[in-house]
Design an enzyme around this catalytic site. Structure first.
Site, PDB file in Angstrom:
ATOM      1  N   ARG A 192      -9.099  16.218  -2.883  1.00 48.41           N
ATOM      2  CA  ARG A 192      -9.525  15.681  -1.580  1.00 48.41           C
ATOM      3  C   ARG A 192     -10.832  16.368  -1.228  1.00 48.41           C
ATOM      4  NH1 ARG A 192      -5.865  15.046   3.730  1.00 48.41           N
ATOM      5  NH2 ARG A 192      -5.481  13.130   2.574  1.00 48.41           N
TER       6      ARG A 192
ATOM      7  N   HIS B 198      -9.758   6.116   0.430  1.00 41.94           N
ATOM      8  CA  HIS B 198      -8.458   6.807   0.388  1.00 41.94           C
ATOM      9  C   HIS B 198      -7.502   5.928  -0.439  1.00 41.94           C
ATOM     10  CE1 HIS B 198      -5.375   9.544   1.235  1.00 41.94           C
ATOM     11  NE2 HIS B 198      -5.247   9.438   2.528  1.00 41.94           N
TER      12      HIS B 198
ATOM     13  N   GLN C 192      -3.586   6.349  -0.515  1.00 38.43           N
ATOM     14  CA  GLN C 192      -2.922   5.860   0.696  1.00 38.43           C
ATOM     15  C   GLN C 192      -2.763   4.344   0.638  1.00 38.43           C
ATOM     16  OE1 GLN C 192      -1.788   7.767   3.573  1.00 38.43           O
ATOM     17  NE2 GLN C 192      -0.728   5.808   3.787  1.00 38.43           N
TER      18      GLN C 192
ATOM     19  N   ASP D 264      -6.259   3.448  12.200  1.00 36.34           N
ATOM     20  CA  ASP D 264      -6.464   4.822  11.731  1.00 36.34           C
ATOM     21  C   ASP D 264      -7.165   5.566  12.864  1.00 36.34           C
ATOM     22  OD1 ASP D 264      -6.689   7.107  10.162  1.00 36.34           O
ATOM     23  OD2 ASP D 264      -8.373   6.355   8.961  1.00 36.34           O
TER      24      ASP D 264
ATOM     25  N   CYS E 298      -1.938   5.498   8.380  1.00 41.72           N
ATOM     26  CA  CYS E 298      -1.867   6.522   7.332  1.00 41.72           C
ATOM     27  C   CYS E 298      -1.445   7.885   7.873  1.00 41.72           C
ATOM     28  CB  CYS E 298      -3.204   6.625   6.612  1.00 41.72           C
ATOM     29  SG  CYS E 298      -4.566   7.144   7.677  1.00 41.72           S
TER      30      CYS E 298
ATOM     31  N   ARG F  68       3.840   7.507  -0.168  1.00 40.10           N
ATOM     32  CA  ARG F  68       2.796   8.278  -0.860  1.00 40.10           C
ATOM     33  C   ARG F  68       3.391   8.925  -2.103  1.00 40.10           C
ATOM     34  NH1 ARG F  68      -1.554  10.510   1.917  1.00 40.10           N
ATOM     35  NH2 ARG F  68      -2.165  11.259  -0.143  1.00 40.10           N
TER      36      ARG F  68
END
Ligand code: NVA
Length: 313
Positions: free
Chosen positions: A102, A129, A132, A228, A268, A296
Site C-alpha cells: 500500500r 484500490h 477492494q 467512499d 470500502c 477482502r
C-alpha cells in the site's frame, strides 16, 4: 519464467477476473483447503499509509494459505527514502513468495514490480484500490447469485470521482460488464486516461461507463450504490476544502429510494457517518459493508493463489 502482478484492476483480463472471483467463492466455502504457501513461505505486506482491513485480511489470508505474513510498516523500512524501491524489491524478492504494498504513487508500485521477480499486489495507491474492487465484485456476485450475473448490473458511485475507489470501479466494473456511473462534481472527475481505458474495456465487454454530476440520474434504478470518504489518505491538508463540494452527493435514504428496489449499499470503509452517507444507510437493511469487508479476505486469497500458480514457472 513469467511473473504476474496485480498493479491495477486491468493487470488481469476480464476472463481472469471472473476466474479469480469464482475461486474466491470456492475458498470462502472451504477456507483451509488450498495452501500454496505451505512451508510456510513468507509474503511481505508493506504499507506506507494507515491500514486496518488490508493488514488484517492479507495477514489472515496468508496464514490461512499456509504461509507466513511478514508485515512491514513502511515508515520503518523507508522504501524509496532510506533505500531505493528497486533495491528493496531485489532484497524482498529473494526471500518472499509475493509482495503486497500500500503506497502513494502508482509509479512506486510499478517500480517494485519491475525489480521484484515475484508477484506484486497493489493494496491501494493514490490512483487505484483493485483488491477492494475484487472484494466488492465478489459481494455483488453473491448478492445477485453468481459471477455471471455481474454483467449488466448498474453500479452507481457518489462522491470523489478522482479517488482510487472511483477509478478502480471504472476499470474493474467495466471488466465485469457492468454499467458504472460515477456521480461527482465537475472538479473531481476521474483522470482522463483512466476513464479512456475504462471506455476501451467497456467496448470489448459490453459494459457502460459514464461520469456525471446528475445525482438523481446516477441513482436511478441502480443495483449497487457505492460511496467512499471525501478525504482520502494523503489529502488531510485539503479536508476543509473537501467538506462542501460533495454534500449534494451524500448517500441518504432519499437517494437510496431512487435506486432499484433490491439495491444494496457498499463502502470500502473507513466510513464517516453524516458525511458521505447517513447512518441510516450504512447501518440500514440494504448495507452489505460487513460482508464486503470480510470478502477482502476471500478475494485476496483467491488472487494470491492465482498469481502464485501463474508465476511459478
Ligand atoms: N479512498 C480511500 C480508500 C480507503 C480504503 C483512501 O484512499 O483513503
Amino acid at each position: 519464467m513469467s511473473v504476474r502482478h496485480f498493479l491495477k484492476d486491468s493487470s488481469i483480463s476480464p476472463a481472469e477476473q471472473a476466474e479469480i472471483l469464482r475461486l474466491a467463492i470456492e475458498v470462502k466455502a472451504d477456507r483451509l483447503r488450498r495452501q500454496p504457501l505451505k512451508g510456510p513461505r513468507a509474503v511481505a505486506v508493506l504499507t506506507d499509509k494507515p491500514t486496518l482491513r488490508t493488514q488484517l485480511s492479507f495477514c489472515v489470508g496468508i496464514a490461512e494459505l499456509g504461509g507466513y505474513p511478514m508485515f512491514v510498516d513502511g515508515k520503518l523500512a523507508g522504501v524509496g527514502e532510506r533505500e531505493s524501491i528497486a533495491d528493496v524489491a531485489r532484497v524482498l524478492g529473494r526471500q518472499v513468495a509475493a509482495i503486497v504494498w500500500r503506497t502513494h504513487g502508482q509509479d512506486r508500485i510499478e517500480e517494485m514490480a519491475a525489480h521484484a521477480g515475484v508477484p506484486v499486489v497493489n493494496a491501494l495507491t493514490d490512483d487505484y484500490h483493485p483488491c477492494q474492487v475484487l472484494a466488492d465484485l465478489l459481494t455483488v456476485a453473491e448478492q445477485r447469485g453468481g459471477v455471471d450475473r455481474l454483467a449488466g448490473a448498474k453500479l452507481a458511485y457518489f462522491g470523489d470521482g478522482a479517488n482510487n475507489m472511483a477509478q478502480s470501479y471504472l476499470l474493474g466494473g467495466a471488466m465485469a460488464g457492468m454499467e458504472v456511473v460515477i456521480a461527482t462534481p465537475p472538479a473531481y472527475r476521474p483522470k482522463a486516461e483512466i476513464l479512456a481505458e475504462a471506455e476501451a474495456i467497456a467496448d470489448r465487454t459490453g459494459a457502460k461507463v459514464s461520469v456525471t454530476a446528475d445525482v438523481a440520474a446516477a441513482a436511478s434504478a441502480a443495483d449497487v450504490v457505492a460511496t467512499d470518504t471525501w478525504v482520502s489518505m494523503g489529502q488531510e491538508a485539503d479536508a476543509a476544502a473537501r467538506r462542501s463540494p460533495f454534500v449534494p452527493f451524500r448517500v441518504d435514504d432519499a437517494l437510496m429510494a431512487l435506486a432499484a428496489p433490491e439495491a444494496v449499499f457498499i463502502h470500502c470503509l473507513p466510513a464517516y457517518r453524516g458525511k458521505e452517507m447517513t447512518a441510516s444507510v450504512i447501518d440500514g437493511p440494504r448495507s452489505r459493508v460487513w460482508d464486503e469487508a470480510e470478502n477482502r479476505l476471500h478475494a485476496q486469497k483467491a488472487l494470491l493463489i492465482w498469481l502464485l500458480a501463474g508465476s511459478d514457472g
